[in-house]
Design a protein around this motif. Structure first.
Motif, mmCIF file in Angstrom:
data_model
loop_
_atom_site.group_PDB
_atom_site.id
_atom_site.type_symbol
_atom_site.label_atom_id
_atom_site.label_comp_id
_atom_site.label_asym_id
_atom_site.label_seq_id
_atom_site.Cartn_x
_atom_site.Cartn_y
_atom_site.Cartn_z
ATOM 1 N N THR A 285 0.834 -1.211 0.000
ATOM 2 C CA THR A 285 0.000 0.000 0.000
ATOM 3 C C THR A 285 0.861 1.250 0.000
ATOM 4 O OG1 THR A 285 -1.767 -1.153 1.193
ATOM 5 C CG2 THR A 285 -1.782 1.266 1.246
ATOM 6 N N ALA A 286 1.886 1.277 0.862
ATOM 7 C CA ALA A 286 2.756 2.446 0.964
ATOM 8 C C ALA A 286 3.541 2.655 -0.326
ATOM 9 C CB ALA A 286 3.701 2.292 2.152
ATOM 10 N N ALA A 287 4.016 1.566 -0.919
ATOM 11 C CA ALA A 287 4.776 1.676 -2.167
ATOM 12 C C ALA A 287 3.908 2.269 -3.275
ATOM 13 C CB ALA A 287 5.315 0.308 -2.570
ATOM 14 N N ARG A 288 2.646 1.878 -3.321
ATOM 15 C CA ARG A 288 1.718 2.451 -4.317
ATOM 16 C C ARG A 288 1.505 3.940 -4.046
ATOM 17 N NH1 ARG A 288 -1.970 -2.699 -4.193
ATOM 18 N NH2 ARG A 288 -1.284 -3.744 -6.105
ATOM 19 N N GLU A 289 1.348 4.287 -2.791
ATOM 20 C CA GLU A 289 1.128 5.701 -2.449
ATOM 21 C C GLU A 289 2.326 6.564 -2.821
ATOM 22 O OE1 GLU A 289 0.128 5.696 1.661
ATOM 23 O OE2 GLU A 289 -1.987 5.166 1.320
#
Length: 276
Positions: A267-271
């Motif tokens: 999730t963080a990598a996508r953000e």
């Protein structure tokens, strides 16, 4: 044409042509109202013989258009130069177009005048209630399009980042979704296509990466594999690495992203724009 940042500006030329055809008049002209509602600028002409009316600024209460702007309702005169109910400060410009019967139709959104559309004829003609009523669909459509563009601007403003913040991937997706909803309300094909193009740019733009979050290429490779649902062993096989090496890359990536598990890492990598 009007400034590109003004919601009343799109397709004004086509709008005036439609009004002129509907009223069977010799000329149509008009433009936007200033933010304070104190004046309007005539920026578009349809059927003009001269440029006498081009870029003319009409003050509220002055002339036919200024009276319409002040009252917020249509105003007309059968013989412009002989009319006693208006001021004649703009006679010089009207005279060069040889206009006699002139009508001013205000376009009002949320009780605020946004545009004034003029119709003029070079011979005196009588205009009845049915003639004025025939413009209702055109005015309603123009008011709706302006209101929709206002809503687009409002929604985009909700997502405008401050200097201290950046838009995340989730923010960009929300913007794209909001624009898609608004585009569905617009009947004008060209305007809808333009809005869809803007929506597409938001949907395709990766989120900016926050300072200090710099993943190594191999860390990104591992996260891409994990995001596809692969186990550590499968990631190792696909990338030609040892399972312990995969764990190491995943651990350092989670530390950099300030998360504690692989789901949060994805999730963080996508953000941060590393994954789509």
């Amino acid at each position: 044409m009007l400034p590109a940042d003004d919601p009343a500006s799109p397709h004004l030329g086509r709008t005036l042509a439609a009004f002129r055809a509907q009223g069977r008049m010799d000329m149509a002209f008009g433009g936007r109202v200033s933010a304070g509602g104190t004046a309007l600028a005539i920026t578009e002409l349809c059927g003009a013989r001269t440029a006498s009316l081009a870029n003319l600024v009409v003050r509220a209460g002055a002339g036919l258009g200024g009276k319409s702007l002040l009252l917020g309702r249509p105003v007309s005169v059968t013989s412009y130069h002989a009319a006693q109910g208006i001021t004649h400060v703009y006679d010089h410009a009207v005279r060069q177009e040889s206009l006699e019967t002139v009508v001013a139709l205000p376009v009002v959104v949320d009780e605020v005048p946004r545009m004034v559309v003029y119709l003029g004829n070079r011979a005196q003609v009588g205009l009845g209630d049915r003639w004025f009523d025939s413009f209702a669909p055109l005015i309603r459509r123009l008011e709706r399009d302006i209101a929709v563009e206002d809503e687009v601007r409002r929604r985009l403003g909700m997502f405008r980042p401050s200097p201290e913040t950046a838009l995340s991937a989730a923010d960009l997706k929300d913007i794209a979704r909001e624009l898609a909803e608004v585009a569905g309300l617009i009947q004008d094909d060209a305007l809808r296509a333009k809005l869809d193009a803007v929506r597409g740019r938001f949907a395709e733009t990766p989120a900016p990466r926050e300072p200090g979050v710099q993943l190594a290429p191999r860390e990104i490779d591992v996260l891409q594999q994990v995001a596809r649902g692969h186990s550590n062993q499968e990631v190792a096989d696909n990338l030609g690495l040892l399972p312990n090496t995969v764990k190491s890359y995943l651990k350092t990536a989670m530390r950099k992203l300030h998360v504690s598990n692989r789901v949060q890492a994805i999730t963080a990598a996508r953000e941060h724009g590393y994954l789509r």
